[in-house]
Each structure stands twice: as structure tokens, then as C-alpha cells.
Design a protein around this motif. Structure first.
Motif, PDB file in Angstrom:
ATOM      1  N   GLU A 148      -4.714   3.555  -0.754  1.00 20.63           N
ATOM      2  CA  GLU A 148      -6.149   3.567  -1.036  1.00 20.63           C
ATOM      3  C   GLU A 148      -6.743   2.162  -0.897  1.00 20.63           C
ATOM      4  O   GLU A 148      -7.833   1.991  -0.330  1.00 20.63           O
ATOM      5  N   LEU A 149      -6.048   1.155  -1.395  1.00 23.25           N
ATOM      6  CA  LEU A 149      -6.524  -0.218  -1.250  1.00 23.25           C
ATOM      7  C   LEU A 149      -6.571  -0.626   0.218  1.00 23.25           C
ATOM      8  O   LEU A 149      -7.544  -1.237   0.684  1.00 23.25           O
ATOM      9  N   LEU A 150      -5.527  -0.292   0.943  1.00 18.33           N
ATOM     10  CA  LEU A 150      -5.469  -0.630   2.365  1.00 18.33           C
ATOM     11  C   LEU A 150      -6.558   0.102   3.144  1.00 18.33           C
ATOM     12  O   LEU A 150      -7.199  -0.473   4.035  1.00 18.33           O
ATOM     13  N   ASN A 151      -6.798   1.357   2.781  1.00 19.30           N
ATOM     14  CA  ASN A 151      -7.843   2.120   3.460  1.00 19.30           C
ATOM     15  C   ASN A 151      -9.221   1.491   3.249  1.00 19.30           C
ATOM     16  O   ASN A 151     -10.061   1.480   4.168  1.00 19.30           O
ATOM     17  N   GLY A 152      -9.469   0.992   2.040  1.00 18.38           N
ATOM     18  CA  GLY A 152     -10.738   0.334   1.792  1.00 18.38           C
ATOM     19  C   GLY A 152     -10.917  -0.898   2.658  1.00 18.38           C
ATOM     20  O   GLY A 152     -11.996  -1.121   3.231  1.00 18.38           O
ATOM     21  N   HIS A 153      -9.862  -1.684   2.782  1.00 15.53           N
ATOM     22  CA  HIS A 153      -9.915  -2.869   3.648  1.00 15.53           C
ATOM     23  C   HIS A 153     -10.164  -2.470   5.102  1.00 15.53           C
ATOM     24  O   HIS A 153     -11.019  -3.055   5.787  1.00 15.53           O
ATOM     25  N   LEU A 154      -9.415  -1.479   5.581  1.00 11.34           N
ATOM     26  CA  LEU A 154      -9.539  -1.082   6.984  1.00 11.34           C
ATOM     27  C   LEU A 154     -10.895  -0.454   7.283  1.00 11.34           C
ATOM     28  O   LEU A 154     -11.443  -0.632   8.371  1.00 11.34           O
ATOM     29  N   ALA A 155     -11.440   0.296   6.312  1.00 15.00           N
ATOM     30  CA  ALA A 155     -12.770   0.871   6.513  1.00 15.00           C
ATOM     31  C   ALA A 155     -13.801  -0.233   6.706  1.00 15.00           C
ATOM     32  O   ALA A 155     -14.658  -0.161   7.612  1.00 15.00           O
ATOM     33  N   ASP A 156     -13.717  -1.263   5.889  1.00 13.18           N
ATOM     34  CA  ASP A 156     -14.650  -2.383   6.027  1.00 13.18           C
ATOM     35  C   ASP A 156     -14.432  -3.137   7.331  1.00 13.18           C
ATOM     36  O   ASP A 156     -15.388  -3.557   7.989  1.00 13.18           O
ATOM     37  N   ALA A 157     -13.184  -3.312   7.724  1.00 10.57           N
ATOM     38  CA  ALA A 157     -12.869  -4.135   8.890  1.00 10.57           C
ATOM     39  C   ALA A 157     -13.135  -3.420  10.208  1.00 10.57           C
ATOM     40  O   ALA A 157     -13.492  -4.062  11.203  1.00 10.57           O
ATOM     41  N   THR A 158     -12.956  -2.090  10.233  1.00 10.69           N
ATOM     42  CA  THR A 158     -13.061  -1.352  11.500  1.00 10.69           C
ATOM     43  C   THR A 158     -14.353  -0.567  11.644  1.00 10.69           C
ATOM     44  O   THR A 158     -14.725  -0.190  12.757  1.00 10.69           O
ATOM     45  N   GLY A 159     -15.010  -0.268  10.537  1.00 14.51           N
ATOM     46  CA  GLY A 159     -16.191   0.585  10.600  1.00 14.51           C
ATOM     47  C   GLY A 159     -15.873   2.065  10.596  1.00 14.51           C
ATOM     48  O   GLY A 159     -16.787   2.895  10.659  1.00 14.51           O
ATOM     49  N   ILE A 160     -14.594   2.422  10.533  1.00 14.72           N
ATOM     50  CA  ILE A 160     -14.204   3.833  10.456  1.00 14.72           C
ATOM     51  C   ILE A 160     -14.451   4.333   9.027  1.00 14.72           C
ATOM     52  O   ILE A 160     -14.180   3.625   8.054  1.00 14.72           O
ATOM     53  N   GLU A 161     -14.969   5.534   8.890  1.00 19.88           N
ATOM     54  CA  GLU A 161     -15.128   6.136   7.571  1.00 19.88           C
ATOM     55  C   GLU A 161     -13.779   6.695   7.133  1.00 19.88           C
ATOM     56  O   GLU A 161     -13.302   7.677   7.705  1.00 19.88           O
ATOM     57  N   ILE A 162     -13.169   6.069   6.160  1.00 21.49           N
ATOM     58  CA  ILE A 162     -11.848   6.487   5.676  1.00 21.49           C
ATOM     59  C   ILE A 162     -12.019   7.064   4.281  1.00 21.49           C
ATOM     60  O   ILE A 162     -12.538   6.399   3.382  1.00 21.49           O
ATOM     61  N   VAL A 163     -11.572   8.312   4.104  1.00 19.55           N
ATOM     62  CA  VAL A 163     -11.809   9.067   2.881  1.00 19.55           C
ATOM     63  C   VAL A 163     -10.472   9.387   2.227  1.00 19.55           C
ATOM     64  O   VAL A 163      -9.566   9.933   2.879  1.00 19.55           O
ATOM     65  N   ASN A 164     -10.333   9.045   0.949  1.00 19.58           N
ATOM     66  CA  ASN A 164      -9.116   9.349   0.201  1.00 19.58           C
ATOM     67  C   ASN A 164      -9.272  10.680  -0.522  1.00 19.58           C
ATOM     68  O   ASN A 164     -10.271  10.904  -1.203  1.00 19.58           O
ATOM     69  N   TYR A 165      -8.258  11.547  -0.396  1.00 17.07           N
ATOM     70  CA  TYR A 165      -8.233  12.816  -1.126  1.00 17.07           C
ATOM     71  C   TYR A 165      -7.255  12.688  -2.289  1.00 17.07           C
ATOM     72  O   TYR A 165      -6.039  12.673  -2.066  1.00 17.07           O
ATOM     73  N   ARG A 166      -7.749  12.613  -3.514  1.00 19.24           N
ATOM     74  CA  ARG A 166      -6.854  12.604  -4.671  1.00 19.24           C
ATOM     75  C   ARG A 166      -6.541  14.051  -5.040  1.00 19.24           C
ATOM     76  O   ARG A 166      -7.264  14.697  -5.795  1.00 19.24           O
ATOM     77  N   ILE A 167      -5.447  14.545  -4.489  1.00 18.91           N
ATOM     78  CA  ILE A 167      -5.103  15.961  -4.572  1.00 18.91           C
ATOM     79  C   ILE A 167      -4.369  16.248  -5.882  1.00 18.91           C
ATOM     80  O   ILE A 167      -3.412  15.559  -6.240  1.00 18.91           O
ATOM     81  N   SER A 168      -4.821  17.285  -6.579  1.00 22.44           N
ATOM     82  CA  SER A 168      -4.218  17.645  -7.864  1.00 22.44           C
ATOM     83  C   SER A 168      -2.980  18.510  -7.647  1.00 22.44           C
ATOM     84  O   SER A 168      -2.485  18.643  -6.531  1.00 22.44           O
ATOM     85  N   GLY A 169      -2.488  19.108  -8.713  1.00 24.56           N
ATOM     86  CA  GLY A 169      -1.271  19.920  -8.656  1.00 24.56           C
ATOM     87  C   GLY A 169      -1.465  21.157  -7.800  1.00 24.56           C
ATOM     88  O   GLY A 169      -1.846  22.220  -8.293  1.00 24.56           O
ATOM     89  N   THR A 170      -1.188  21.029  -6.516  1.00 26.10           N
ATOM     90  CA  THR A 170      -1.414  22.121  -5.571  1.00 26.10           C
ATOM     91  C   THR A 170      -0.202  23.039  -5.529  1.00 26.10           C
ATOM     92  O   THR A 170       0.938  22.589  -5.506  1.00 26.10           O
ATOM     93  N   TRP A 171      -0.457  24.346  -5.481  1.00 18.79           N
ATOM     94  CA  TRP A 171       0.637  25.311  -5.486  1.00 18.79           C
ATOM     95  C   TRP A 171       0.191  26.566  -4.744  1.00 18.79           C
ATOM     96  O   TRP A 171      -0.993  26.786  -4.510  1.00 18.79           O
TER      97      TRP A 171
END
Length: 311
Positions: A148-171
Motif C-alpha cells: 500500500e505504501l509503495l502503491n501510493g508512491h508509484l501513483a504519485d510518480a507515474t500518474g496511474i490511479e492505483i487502488v488498494n482493496y482491503r479485502i475482509s474474510g472472504t469465503w
């Protein structure tokens, strides 16, 4: 066309189906040879650690978005190769972003986990804007936090919209994990097979009161598809969850409605505290609402297993 890494896997297969239902076509990256019955789906064999393979897929297909669900972390851990495993995990994530940059992709969604909230002691709803502890009890949330931290850096640096999915207990259908982090899948399997559940793989003994934000995998897949295809998103991180805590007792009661006499009871005496993920952001930006409550999820999963499916 949406590139889905891990698109034949547990969450990936349901996400692909949700994307198809919303009118998208998909190309799936899989390590093992595989076929897909839907003509709107192309399966490419490869690995996220192979940058040339990723770039080749981009050259052969008109990729408009990426959903990165293939695991990017040292799991299962190899005690003899910890540095190499960590490097491979980070390289996989970086390769996906390099491919996105190469093809001019607008949005990349990346799987994170409810585990990033580990260490927060507040009860009730867990929100995306809560400060997270720097520590983590397991390698999976450790590398998701790094991601998530790396994605934030890369989103700022590249202009790509990078979205984190905090996925819960999937079953649900195609779950390969069983009782790895919570009891619900094994309770259903045991009921269908007419035996007592084996919960020895859990980190702690299971109790009827144990509660977790459980999200049926068909809802998880639909939420991810909606996030990928939304015209506009207001945030970089979203909880992908049911928005409520489900107890083992609720799972058991729903099982017994379908399979009377199932031997899936659990002892009482578990912790009383409950927390769940706030899905307000997800609902506001995509209109998502869970379609599967506990009873419907259990009924659907039992029908899936009774149809002869192994997981």
C-alpha cells in the motif's frame, strides 16, 4: 479489456465473472496452463515475476485496466530463502505497475487485506483513514502494508490511479484455504460431509462467539469489479467487505436450517468484542451493497458442494 492476475483463482474467478456480467472482456494471467469456457476471456500462461511475459500480454491485447489479485508475498515462507522470496514479492508488484505504465493503463486495483488493521484495538467499524500500526503479526499483512505504501508512491510518480482493496474474510465456492484464518468454510464442508469439523489449523481455538467481517466471495468479486469500472473514485483505498461482523453461531444456525442435525456446534467462551470494516466509501463511490447475507451465503455454498465441487 481488463487484465486480471490470478484470474482463475479463488477471488479472481469470481471477479472475472463479475466483470463479464458488467460487460467487460478479460485476459487472465495464470502460472499453470488453463482454459476458460467464456469466449470473452483469454487465458495467458505466465507469472508476475516475469516482466517480459507481462509486457508481451500488453502487446497482444488492448489492456484498459488491471486487477492484480495474484499473491505478492513470501507465502508459504521458505526459511532458507527469505531474501529471495521478499525480492520476488516486490518485483511481482513492480512488474505489474511497469506493465501498466507501458500500456498507458488508467487504473490498477491491487488486493490488500483486512489483516492490515491488526493491532488496532478500537471496537466497531474499521475505517480506511485509521492510522495503521507499523508492525504486523504475519507475512501477508506485512507485505500488504508495504504494498500500500509503495502503491501510493508509484501513483504519485507515474500518474496511474492505483487502488488498494482491503479485502475482509472472504469465503465461498472455490475456497482452497479451509480453516486457515477462520472457521466458516470448514463448518460448511464438515456439515456437507456429515462429520465433525477439523479446526486444528486455526491459530486459536474457535468459539461460537468469534466474529469477523465475512464477505461471501461473489460479493467480493462484484465489489472489486465495480471499483475497477467506476467512472470516478474519490479514494485510493477501499474496504471490500460485508460491513458487518458475523459470528460462528450465525454460521452454525444457518447450516442447521439447511442440514438439520449437522455436527458443527462450537463451545462458548470466546471474546465478546466485535469489529467490522466500514464500507461507506465503497457504497458511495460504486453503489455496492452485499447481496448475500449469512443464510443465503451458507445455502449457496452448501448447494455448490453438494453439486460435486471439491471446494
Amino acid at each position: 479489456m481488463i487484465l486480471v492476475t490470478g484470474g482463475m483463482g479463488f477471488i479472481g474467478s469470481h471477479t472475472v465473472q463479475a466483470l463479464l456480467d458488467l460487460g467487460e472482456s478479460c485476459v487472465l494471467l495464470q502460472r499453470r496452463p488453463a482454459e476458460h469456457a467464456d469466449e470473452r476471456v483469454t487465458v495467458e500462461q505466465g507469472d508476475i515475476t516475469d516482466l517480459d511475459a507481462l509486457l508481451g500480454i500488453g502487446a497482444r491485447h488492448e489492456i484498459t485496466g488491471i486487477v492484480h489479485l495474484a499473491h505478492s508475498g513470501p507465502w508459504p515462507p521458505d526459511p532458507d530463502r527469505p531474501v529471495e522470496q521478499a525480492r520476488g514479492a516486490l518485483n511481482g508488484l513492480l512488474n505489474v505497475m511497469r506493465a501498466a505504465q507501458d500500456r498507458g493503463v488508467r487504473r490498477v486495483g491491487v488486493a490488500s487485506t483486512i489483516g492490515v488493521y491488526s493491532g488496532i484495538t478500537a471496537r466497531g467499524a474499521l475505517r480506511e483513514d485509521m492510522p495503521l500500526p507499523m508492525s504486523a503479526p504475519h507475512s501477508i499483512p506485512t507485505f500488504k502494508k508495504i504494498g500500500e505504501l509503495l502503491n501510493g508512491h508509484l501513483a504519485d510518480a507515474t500518474g496511474i490511479e492505483i487502488v488498494n482493496y482491503r479485502i475482509s474474510g472472504t469465503w465461498g465456492p472455490r475456497d482452497p484455504h479451509g480453516a486457515l484464518f477462520f472457521a466458516a468454510p470448514e463448518l460448511v464442508h464438515a456439515a456437507v460431509q456429515g462429520r465433525e469439523p477439523d479446526l486444528s489449523t486455526l491459530l486459536a481455538p474457535a468459539h461460537a462467539e468469534d466474529a469477523l467481517d465475512l464477505c461471501y466471495v461473489k460479493d467480493t468479486g462484484r465489489a472489486i469489479a465495480l471499483l475497477q469500472l467506476a467512472d470516478h473514485l474519490n479514494h485510493r483505498t477501499y474496504n471490500v467487505a460485508s460491513g458487518r461482523a458475523t459470528t460462528n453461531a450465525e454460521i452454525i444456525a444457518s447450516i442447521e436450517q439447511v442440514i438439520p442435525g449437522a455436527r458443527v456446534g462450537l463451545p462458548t467462551g470466546g471474546p465478546a468484542g466485535r469489529s467490522h470494516l466500514d464500507i461507506g466509501r465503497l457504497h458511495e463511490d460504486t453503489g455496492f451493497k452485499p447481496e448475500y447475507d449469512t443464510a443465503r451465503a451458507v445455502t449457496d455454498y452448501i448447494a455448490w458442494l453438494r453439486a460435486g465441487n471439491e471446494h
